[in-house]
Design an enzyme around this catalytic site. Structure first.
Site, PDB file in Angstrom:
ATOM      1  N   HIS A 156       0.828  -1.223   0.000  1.00 55.04           N
ATOM      2  CA  HIS A 156       0.000   0.000   0.000  1.00 55.04           C
ATOM      3  C   HIS A 156       0.862   1.274   0.000  1.00 55.04           C
ATOM      4  O   HIS A 156       0.713   2.105  -0.909  1.00 55.04           O
ATOM      5  CB  HIS A 156      -0.973  -0.039   1.182  1.00 55.04           C
ATOM      6  CG  HIS A 156      -1.684   1.244   1.445  1.00 55.04           C
ATOM      7  ND1 HIS A 156      -2.535   1.837   0.531  1.00 55.04           N
ATOM      8  CD2 HIS A 156      -1.650   2.083   2.510  1.00 55.04           C
ATOM      9  CE1 HIS A 156      -2.999   2.967   1.044  1.00 55.04           C
ATOM     10  NE2 HIS A 156      -2.474   3.146   2.244  1.00 55.04           N
ATOM     11  N   HIS A 180       3.288   7.351   5.293  1.00 55.74           N
ATOM     12  CA  HIS A 180       2.049   7.993   5.745  1.00 55.74           C
ATOM     13  C   HIS A 180       1.266   7.201   6.794  1.00 55.74           C
ATOM     14  O   HIS A 180       0.497   7.773   7.539  1.00 55.74           O
ATOM     15  CB  HIS A 180       1.155   8.355   4.555  1.00 55.74           C
ATOM     16  CG  HIS A 180       0.385   7.193   3.991  1.00 55.74           C
ATOM     17  ND1 HIS A 180       0.901   6.384   3.016  1.00 55.74           N
ATOM     18  CD2 HIS A 180      -0.843   6.708   4.285  1.00 55.74           C
ATOM     19  CE1 HIS A 180       0.008   5.437   2.727  1.00 55.74           C
ATOM     20  NE2 HIS A 180      -1.048   5.619   3.478  1.00 55.74           N
ATOM     21  N   GLU A 182       0.342   6.017  12.613  1.00 56.84           N
ATOM     22  CA  GLU A 182      -0.913   5.447  13.055  1.00 56.84           C
ATOM     23  C   GLU A 182      -0.798   3.948  13.347  1.00 56.84           C
ATOM     24  O   GLU A 182      -1.373   3.458  14.311  1.00 56.84           O
ATOM     25  CB  GLU A 182      -1.984   5.687  11.992  1.00 56.84           C
ATOM     26  CG  GLU A 182      -3.300   6.055  12.628  1.00 56.84           C
ATOM     27  CD  GLU A 182      -4.393   6.237  11.603  1.00 56.84           C
ATOM     28  OE1 GLU A 182      -4.051   6.501  10.433  1.00 56.84           O
ATOM     29  OE2 GLU A 182      -5.555   6.095  11.976  1.00 56.84           O
ATOM     30  N   ASP A 183      -0.057   3.244  12.525  1.00 55.22           N
ATOM     31  CA  ASP A 183      -0.069   1.778  12.616  1.00 55.22           C
ATOM     32  C   ASP A 183       1.120   1.164  13.334  1.00 55.22           C
ATOM     33  O   ASP A 183       1.153  -0.043  13.543  1.00 55.22           O
ATOM     34  CB  ASP A 183      -0.122   1.174  11.199  1.00 55.22           C
ATOM     35  CG  ASP A 183      -1.436   1.516  10.507  1.00 55.22           C
ATOM     36  OD1 ASP A 183      -2.329   2.048  11.201  1.00 55.22           O
ATOM     37  OD2 ASP A 183      -1.550   1.271   9.304  1.00 55.22           O
ATOM     38  N   ASP A 216      -3.495   8.225  -1.065  1.00 63.99           N
ATOM     39  CA  ASP A 216      -3.824   7.161  -0.108  1.00 63.99           C
ATOM     40  C   ASP A 216      -5.244   6.656  -0.372  1.00 63.99           C
ATOM     41  O   ASP A 216      -5.494   5.457  -0.501  1.00 63.99           O
ATOM     42  CB  ASP A 216      -3.703   7.757   1.304  1.00 63.99           C
ATOM     43  CG  ASP A 216      -4.109   6.792   2.405  1.00 63.99           C
ATOM     44  OD1 ASP A 216      -3.774   5.590   2.286  1.00 63.99           O
ATOM     45  OD2 ASP A 216      -4.741   7.234   3.378  1.00 63.99           O
ATOM     46  N   ASP A 276     -23.258  11.945 -26.871  1.00 66.36           N
ATOM     47  CA  ASP A 276     -21.835  12.258 -26.834  1.00 66.36           C
ATOM     48  C   ASP A 276     -21.095  11.507 -25.743  1.00 66.36           C
ATOM     49  O   ASP A 276     -20.574  12.095 -24.812  1.00 66.36           O
ATOM     50  CB  ASP A 276     -21.616  13.770 -26.694  1.00 66.36           C
ATOM     51  CG  ASP A 276     -22.547  14.375 -25.659  1.00 66.36           C
ATOM     52  OD1 ASP A 276     -23.382  13.629 -25.119  1.00 66.36           O
ATOM     53  OD2 ASP A 276     -22.424  15.568 -25.386  1.00 66.36           O
TER      54      ASP A 276
HETATM   55 MN    MN Z   1      -2.848   4.555   3.943  1.00 63.31          MN
END
Ligand code: MN
Length: 744
Positions: free
Chosen positions: A62, A86, A90-91, A153, A274
């Protein structure tokens, strides 16, 4: 481990894109940009090791995809590094400080910004909410690169949405349609916008999506033949005129665009002609217009469908010529004509700036602070250029440049408030009863001072209690008219006695103690009450108490009433002396004349220059019944008068009477409009025993308050002292002595 072994070792788990392999292989000889990117990749790789995505592939796939999207957009090394990193705050256990230490402050700020934006839950969004969210995003991301990373992201998450549960797919798609696709559009990143919209379409209206997809596939042969024919016609004509065509092709429009058109025009797919659009890319602006002429010559243009976005670019900087013509089979054909650079901007929007900076030595240095600000400056400039760019003005100026503050309710709703808004403004915005029973506020989980301005992204929780009530003090810091009015209303309802007392006190301060009570019962006061639309004097006082009328309004009305009741000829030249409750100053000095040289004669102090003891004066024989008027030497009204009418006079210093003589002086003060400034001035003066005959304040929005004072002043020295005293206050902007004109 050598670079090659790293690549080989990882090859079985996740496919590294070619550019990244290259970057890793050339690391030793790489410049600092490449090494920043490689280090970011390596660090992210280690940190996410062992984590997998819902699809089962290693998590690192990712961040690699996000970094690749950013690289395709032309992102600088800081942005690409932030793409790799990024998700680490957080992780994983990594702190922002650590990121700064390893990759510098800019990477840290981007990663932190993206992390912050990820924390919000958009589940309760409505149309209006979505707009607030978009604005808040822009407001919070002081560096727009944060938004671009966030968009990359989201795009990769949308591409891999298949692996989530349908419920989650819908929620994320909804949020993407409401927030991220419009953001991509605002930033002009067309390729992100279209792909995000089509992906949302796939998950939110799966049946319509499949249907349109099938219909487009079905007519493919027919369409391609038609496209080939038009392309051929145009190409040969353009070549004949030696217009350098870089690209000329027709292709189906994106699915969601077709769907929207069907919805908007209430049409079936078969009625939308169109579905293919042609794009002609040439080299110069001039060629764009020449190509347009060719198109209009080859096919019949449909009136009203030509748009010149080259002359008048869209707010997001998009430029092109658009026209619709009628093809040989009678069907409309949409055609866009643009240069290579315009095309690039249409695809990459704000990020195109990364690629279209002046190339050369500075190009490797895109991450510098300077460039970051150049970018923001550019934004401001576009805004100035495009006076009609409504959308752009709203999205960028209002939000990036702090007109509003966006905060959250504990439920995650976004509330937009004016800059400087406090928890009290917030409470009244939610509901007047919440404001009226507010006991305290928690901001981001902590108790907050009620007067403290809120900041973007704050989560505000109001604590109420049945017997809590507003405080008048709140009026000193709330910024919203709603809160102000509600607080006043509450006081009006529930504090009549207090308000009457307060109103009385305020008015007494203005008018003086003596005779005040009888004044309240007087006929003029009744008339003032009527004119202010109140039932009784008490109602008027109560209104004064809670601030519905000002003491100044009341005093002015009162003065008007008194003036009207005076016979016209008795109006004397110093207007103060016409009001009965303000003593006539001559009475105050007994029979002793303060002026030497006019003994036994009728005289008065001229209202135009109001001379003071210590100042040189002259007497002027007037032609009226009012005797000699005393002017300051040099008063402009005396200049025009023949010399024989002037008599020499001087001040009596008052030593004979033992009682200091005073003279009226009007001054005007400009002050910051702060609650209580007049009170402070009056306090300073009365400390020194200076009598104030009259005081008034005029306030108007966004202007200094104008304070008028009529003072009894002994002499020039004392006046100078008063000036000094008032000037020394920090809120005072200017102070002048007022001279009336046209008075002899
Ligand atoms: Mn992400």
């Amino acid at each position: 481990m050598t670079a090659i072994s790293i690549i080989e070792n990882r090859a079985d788990e996740v496919q590294l894109p070619h550019w990244l392999q290259e970057c890793l292989l050339n690391q030793s000889e790489a410049d600092s940009d490449d090494s920043l990117i490689c280090q970011a990749f390596n660090f992210a790789y280690q940190l996410h090791e062992g984590q997998t995505r819902k699809s089962g592939e290693p998590y690192i796939a990712h961040p690699i995809a996000v970094a690749s999207l950013l690289r395709d957009l032309g992102g600088d090394s800081v942005t690409i590094a932030a793409g790799f990193l990024h998700d680490v705050v957080e992780d994983t256990e990594v702190t922002p400080e650590k990121i700064e230490e390893m990759f510098g402050v800019q990477v840290r700020l981007l990663v932190e910004g993206v992390t912050k934006l990820s924390k919000f839950n958009f589940s309760s969004t409505t149309e209006r909410q979505a707009e607030n969210f978009r604005r808040m995003f822009l407001a919070m991301a002081t560096d727009i690169r944060v938004i671009v990373v966030k968009l990359a992201d989201r795009l990769h998450n949308m591409r891999t949405l298949d692996h989530l549960k349908p419920e989650k797919q819908r929620r994320i798609s909804q949020e993407t349609r409401e927030i991220f696709a419009p953001l991509a559009n605002r930033l002009g990143i067309g390729r992100f916008k279209w792909e995000l919209e089509d992906l949302c379409f796939k998950y939110l209206e799966p049946e319509a999506y499949e249907e349109i997809k099938a219909l487009i596939a079905e007519r493919r042969a027919d369409r391609e033949a038609r496209i080939a024919q038009v392309t051929e016609t145009l190409r040969s004509r353009l070549e004949k005129l030696k217009i350098n065509v870089i690209e000329l092709k027709g292709r189906p429009k994106h699915l969601y665009g077709i769907y929207q058109k069907m919805q908007r025009q209430q049409k079936e797919f078969s009625q939308i002609y169109d579905i293919a659009a042609f794009r002609i890319i040439v080299e110069t602006n001039e060629e764009c217009y020449r190509a347009l002429a060719v198109v209009h010559d080859a096919f019949k243009p449909i009136p009203g469908r030509f748009k010149d976005y080259i002359g008048l670019p869209k707010p997001n900087r998009y430029q092109s010529l658009h026209t619709t013509v009628v093809g040989s089979n009678g069907r409309p054909i949409e055609i866009q004509i643009r240069t290579v650079e315009m095309h690039h901007i249409a695809e990459y929007g704000i990020a195109a700036h990364w690629k279209y900076k002046e190339t050369g030595t500075s190009n490797t240095n895109l991450s510098s602070e300077d460039n970051k600000f150049a970018w923001l400056r550019q934004l401001l400039e576009w805004q100035k250029d495009l006076s009609d760019a409504q959308e752009y003005m709203e999205s960028v100026k209002d939000n990036l440049f702090e007109d509003d503050v966006y905060v959250f309710t504990p439920d995650g709703d976004v509330i937009a408030l004016a800059q400087g808004a406090t928890p009290v403004d917030f409470a009244y915005r939610i509901h007047s009863e919440i404001g009226n029973h507010m006991k305290g506020a928690r901001v981001n989980g902590r108790w907050s001072v009620l007067s403290k301005p809120l900041e973007n992204g704050d989560i505000v929780e109001i604590i109420t209690q049945k017997n809590s009530h507003p405080s008048l003090d709140w009026l000193n810091f709330v910024v919203s008219p709603t809160a102000r009015n509600r607080i006043r209303q509450w006081y009006k309802r529930s504090h009549r006695e207090e308000n009457i007392a307060r109103g009385k006190e305020l008015l007494e301060k203005e008018l003086g103690k003596s005779g005040f009570d009888s004044l309240l019962k007087s006929e003029p006061m009744q008339m003032v009450t009527q004119r202010c639309n109140y039932q009784s004097v008490e109602d008027l006082l109560a209104a004064l108490g809670y601030g519905e009328v000002t003491q100044n309004q009341v005093v002015n009305r009162l003065r008007d009433v008194v003036k009207e009741q005076q016979p016209v000829e008795e109006i004397s030249e110093t207007e103060d002396t016409t009001t009965p409750f303000v003593q006539d100053y001559t009475e105050r000095h007994g029979s002793k004349s303060p002026i030497i040289g006019v003994e036994g004669m009728l005289y008065h102090i001229a209202g135009c220059c109001k001379p003071l003891p210590g100042e040189s004066i002259i007497g002027l024989v007037t032609l009226s019944s009012r005797g000699i008027s005393i002017h300051r030497q040099g008063c402009h009204n005396v200049d025009k008068v023949p010399g024989e009418r002037i008599i020499p006079v001087s001040w009596n210093d008052g030593s004979e009477t033992g009682k200091p003589l005073t003279y009226p002086v009007d001054i005007q003060i400009e002050a910051m409009d702060r609650v209580g400034v007049l009170k402070d001035i009056l306090a300073r003066l009365s400390d020194r025993g200076i009598n104030i005959r009259n005081a008034g304040v005029k306030t108007s929005r966004n202007k200094p308050a104008l304070i008028s004072l009529s003072l009894d002043i002994r002499d020039r020295q004392q006046l100078e002292y008063v000036f000094q005293r008032i000037k020394s206050m920090s809120d005072i902007l200017n102070i002048t002595r007022v001279m009336n004109s046209g008075d002899h």
